[in-house]
Motif scaffolding. Structure first.
Motif, PDB file in Angstrom:
ATOM      1  N   TRP A   1       0.838  -1.200   0.000  1.00 57.14           N
ATOM      2  CA  TRP A   1       0.000   0.000   0.000  1.00 57.14           C
ATOM      3  C   TRP A   1       0.878   1.258   0.000  1.00 57.14           C
ATOM      4  O   TRP A   1       0.617   2.207  -0.748  1.00 57.14           O
ATOM      5  N   MET A   2       1.916   1.270   0.833  1.00 57.19           N
ATOM      6  CA  MET A   2       2.807   2.436   0.894  1.00 57.19           C
ATOM      7  C   MET A   2       3.594   2.609  -0.404  1.00 57.19           C
ATOM      8  O   MET A   2       3.827   3.733  -0.854  1.00 57.19           O
ATOM      9  N   ALA A   3       3.998   1.489  -1.019  1.00 55.95           N
ATOM     10  CA  ALA A   3       4.728   1.562  -2.293  1.00 55.95           C
ATOM     11  C   ALA A   3       3.839   2.172  -3.374  1.00 55.95           C
ATOM     12  O   ALA A   3       4.302   2.965  -4.200  1.00 55.95           O
ATOM     13  N   CYS A   4       2.556   1.825  -3.352  1.00 58.15           N
ATOM     14  CA  CYS A   4       1.609   2.388  -4.321  1.00 58.15           C
ATOM     15  C   CYS A   4       1.403   3.884  -4.082  1.00 58.15           C
ATOM     16  O   CYS A   4       1.289   4.666  -5.038  1.00 58.15           O
ATOM     17  N   GLU A   5       1.338   4.282  -2.810  1.00 64.13           N
ATOM     18  CA  GLU A   5       1.202   5.703  -2.488  1.00 64.13           C
ATOM     19  C   GLU A   5       2.407   6.486  -3.016  1.00 64.13           C
ATOM     20  O   GLU A   5       2.265   7.571  -3.585  1.00 64.13           O
ATOM     21  N   ASP A   6       3.592   5.927  -2.829  1.00 62.56           N
ATOM     22  CA  ASP A   6       4.814   6.570  -3.325  1.00 62.56           C
ATOM     23  C   ASP A   6       4.817   6.617  -4.851  1.00 62.56           C
ATOM     24  O   ASP A   6       5.213   7.621  -5.451  1.00 62.56           O
TER      25      ASP A   6
ATOM     26  N   LYS B   1       2.296   6.807  -6.892  1.00 60.89           N
ATOM     27  CA  LYS B   1       1.367   7.823  -7.404  1.00 60.89           C
ATOM     28  C   LYS B   1       1.913   9.233  -7.249  1.00 60.89           C
ATOM     29  O   LYS B   1       1.424  10.165  -7.879  1.00 60.89           O
ATOM     30  N   LYS B   2       2.935   9.397  -6.422  1.00 65.12           N
ATOM     31  CA  LYS B   2       3.537  10.721  -6.225  1.00 65.12           C
ATOM     32  C   LYS B   2       4.697  10.987  -7.188  1.00 65.12           C
ATOM     33  O   LYS B   2       5.358  12.024  -7.090  1.00 65.12           O
ATOM     34  N   SER B   3       4.945  10.060  -8.094  1.00 63.69           N
ATOM     35  CA  SER B   3       6.034  10.237  -9.075  1.00 63.69           C
ATOM     36  C   SER B   3       5.827  11.531  -9.851  1.00 63.69           C
ATOM     37  O   SER B   3       4.719  11.829 -10.309  1.00 63.69           O
TER      38      SER B   3
ATOM     39  N   GLU C   1       9.766   8.174 -14.349  1.00 65.36           N
ATOM     40  CA  GLU C   1       9.943   7.530 -13.045  1.00 65.36           C
ATOM     41  C   GLU C   1       8.997   6.343 -12.884  1.00 65.36           C
ATOM     42  O   GLU C   1       9.255   5.445 -12.077  1.00 65.36           O
ATOM     43  N   LEU C   2       7.898   6.355 -13.624  1.00 65.15           N
ATOM     44  CA  LEU C   2       6.856   5.356 -13.431  1.00 65.15           C
ATOM     45  C   LEU C   2       7.300   3.942 -13.801  1.00 65.15           C
ATOM     46  O   LEU C   2       7.019   2.989 -13.067  1.00 65.15           O
ATOM     47  N   LEU C   3       7.976   3.799 -14.936  1.00 64.22           N
ATOM     48  CA  LEU C   3       8.326   2.461 -15.412  1.00 64.22           C
ATOM     49  C   LEU C   3       9.209   1.675 -14.439  1.00 64.22           C
ATOM     50  O   LEU C   3       8.863   0.541 -14.072  1.00 64.22           O
ATOM     51  N   PRO C   4      10.349   2.223 -13.982  1.00 62.00           N
ATOM     52  CA  PRO C   4      11.168   1.453 -13.049  1.00 62.00           C
ATOM     53  C   PRO C   4      10.461   1.166 -11.720  1.00 62.00           C
ATOM     54  O   PRO C   4      10.603   0.088 -11.145  1.00 62.00           O
ATOM     55  N   LYS C   5       9.672   2.142 -11.232  1.00 60.30           N
ATOM     56  CA  LYS C   5       8.943   1.928  -9.981  1.00 60.30           C
ATOM     57  C   LYS C   5       7.881   0.846 -10.159  1.00 60.30           C
ATOM     58  O   LYS C   5       7.695  -0.015  -9.295  1.00 60.30           O
ATOM     59  N   ALA C   6       7.174   0.909 -11.272  1.00 60.76           N
ATOM     60  CA  ALA C   6       6.123  -0.076 -11.549  1.00 60.76           C
ATOM     61  C   ALA C   6       6.709  -1.479 -11.633  1.00 60.76           C
ATOM     62  O   ALA C   6       6.138  -2.442 -11.113  1.00 60.76           O
ATOM     63  N   LYS C   7       7.848  -1.585 -12.287  1.00 57.45           N
ATOM     64  CA  LYS C   7       8.513  -2.879 -12.441  1.00 57.45           C
ATOM     65  C   LYS C   7       8.910  -3.441 -11.076  1.00 57.45           C
ATOM     66  O   LYS C   7       8.700  -4.631 -10.787  1.00 57.45           O
TER      67      LYS C   7
ATOM     68  N   GLN D   1       2.477   0.210 -20.535  1.00 57.66           N
ATOM     69  CA  GLN D   1       2.634   1.676 -20.545  1.00 57.66           C
ATOM     70  C   GLN D   1       2.063   2.188 -19.225  1.00 57.66           C
ATOM     71  O   GLN D   1       0.922   2.668 -19.171  1.00 57.66           O
ATOM     72  N   PRO D   2       2.852   2.106 -18.154  1.00 58.78           N
ATOM     73  CA  PRO D   2       2.337   2.446 -16.831  1.00 58.78           C
ATOM     74  C   PRO D   2       1.935   3.911 -16.688  1.00 58.78           C
ATOM     75  O   PRO D   2       2.590   4.798 -17.220  1.00 58.78           O
ATOM     76  N   VAL D   3       0.833   4.107 -15.966  1.00 56.52           N
ATOM     77  CA  VAL D   3       0.368   5.446 -15.613  1.00 56.52           C
ATOM     78  C   VAL D   3       0.193   5.462 -14.093  1.00 56.52           C
ATOM     79  O   VAL D   3       0.323   4.435 -13.429  1.00 56.52           O
ATOM     80  N   ARG D   4      -0.111   6.626 -13.540  1.00 58.37           N
ATOM     81  CA  ARG D   4      -0.198   6.734 -12.077  1.00 58.37           C
ATOM     82  C   ARG D   4      -1.319   5.880 -11.481  1.00 58.37           C
ATOM     83  O   ARG D   4      -1.299   5.559 -10.299  1.00 58.37           O
ATOM     84  N   SER D   5      -2.291   5.507 -12.294  1.00 55.30           N
ATOM     85  CA  SER D   5      -3.420   4.718 -11.787  1.00 55.30           C
ATOM     86  C   SER D   5      -3.248   3.215 -12.025  1.00 55.30           C
ATOM     87  O   SER D   5      -4.173   2.443 -11.760  1.00 55.30           O
ATOM     88  N   SER D   6      -2.075   2.792 -12.496  1.00 50.99           N
ATOM     89  CA  SER D   6      -1.872   1.392 -12.856  1.00 50.99           C
ATOM     90  C   SER D   6      -2.120   0.419 -11.700  1.00 50.99           C
ATOM     91  O   SER D   6      -2.567  -0.703 -11.913  1.00 50.99           O
ATOM     92  N   PHE D   7      -1.824   0.838 -10.474  1.00 53.34           N
ATOM     93  CA  PHE D   7      -1.965  -0.064  -9.330  1.00 53.34           C
ATOM     94  C   PHE D   7      -3.219   0.225  -8.487  1.00 53.34           C
ATOM     95  O   PHE D   7      -3.394  -0.371  -7.426  1.00 53.34           O
ATOM     96  N   ASP D   8      -4.080   1.120  -8.969  1.00 54.35           N
ATOM     97  CA  ASP D   8      -5.232   1.523  -8.164  1.00 54.35           C
ATOM     98  C   ASP D   8      -6.116   0.351  -7.753  1.00 54.35           C
ATOM     99  O   ASP D   8      -6.541   0.244  -6.593  1.00 54.35           O
ATOM    100  N   ALA D   9      -6.430  -0.522  -8.705  1.00 54.00           N
ATOM    101  CA  ALA D   9      -7.314  -1.657  -8.408  1.00 54.00           C
ATOM    102  C   ALA D   9      -6.680  -2.591  -7.389  1.00 54.00           C
ATOM    103  O   ALA D   9      -7.334  -3.026  -6.430  1.00 54.00           O
ATOM    104  N   ALA D  10      -5.402  -2.895  -7.584  1.00 52.70           N
ATOM    105  CA  ALA D  10      -4.695  -3.791  -6.665  1.00 52.70           C
ATOM    106  C   ALA D  10      -4.560  -3.158  -5.288  1.00 52.70           C
ATOM    107  O   ALA D  10      -4.757  -3.817  -4.254  1.00 52.70           O
TER     108      ALA D  10
END
Length: 202
Positions: free
Chosen positions: A116-121, A123-125, A130-136, A167-176
């Motif tokens: 949960w905290m990783a997802c919060e971080d 979304k603040k990218s 920055e999104l791709l490496p964090k998402a991976k 193609q990650p976006v800030r909402s990619s992990f919202d559902a999870a």
């Protein structure tokens, strides 16, 4: 000749006067090298006794005890009462988040709050690159099959999250993130409120 090691508990080894202790140890090892190299159970107990007598060995012991959680985090009873009002309120305050994280560690389920905290971080990218490496990193740590800190997600949510990472976006992990949030809110949060650690704060 009496074993010098058995005399060690009588020595004063309080810091910074450890020189006498090390000198005695060195002397004992010279006189009985075969015993020093393979100390018996009694000698091991004597050395452990010496270690336990050193005050620095006990520093910080209280931090891990639930009864002292209030002292460790300086939480007022009023603050603790507010945490019980809602799960969102608990997570919105650092002290509450820390207390809940420590509770989850006792249940060996801290991967949920870490995700949960990783997802919060995530979304603040501040920029898209920055999104791709964090998402991976998040996917490999928490979501993929046999991930080191795999969270409990249904197949559809995992698949949808995996597809969005092309193609990650800030909402990619919202559902999870929402699924794990609901799991903690409905399952772990009520147990936290009933725990001795939380009651000790009230």
């Amino acid at each position: 000749m009496e074993n010098p090691l058995l005399l060690l508990p009588q020595l004063s080894i309080s810091a910074p006067k450890d020189k006498a202790y090390y000198k005695a140890m060195k002397s004992a090892m010279k006189e009985e090298p075969h015993k020093a190299s393979k100390p018996g159970a009694k000698q091991k107990r004597n050395r452990l006794s010496l270690l336990l007598q050193k005050p620095e060995f006990h520093e910080g012991d209280h931090l891990g005890k639930p009864g002292n959680l209030a002292k460790a985090s300086s939480v007022s009873p009023e603050e603790a009462v507010k945490w019980g009002e809602s799960f969102d309120k608990l997570l919105s305050e650092k002290a509450g988040l820390d207390a809940f994280t420590n509770f989850l560690k006792t249940e060996f389920s801290e991967e949920n709050i870490e995700f949960w905290m990783a997802c919060e971080d995530y979304k603040k990218s501040k920029s898209a690159h920055e999104l791709l490496p964090k998402a991976k990193t998040i996917f490999e740590t928490f979501i993929q099959k046999d991930a080191p800190k795999e969270v409990n997600l249904d197949f559809q949510t995992k698949e949808a999250t995996s597809r969005s990472l092309g193609q990650p976006v800030r909402s990619s992990f919202d559902a999870a993130q929402s699924a794990v949030y609901r799991l903690m809110e409905q399952d772990s949060f009520p147990r936290f409120l009933r725990s001795a650690a939380y009651r000790g704060l009230l």
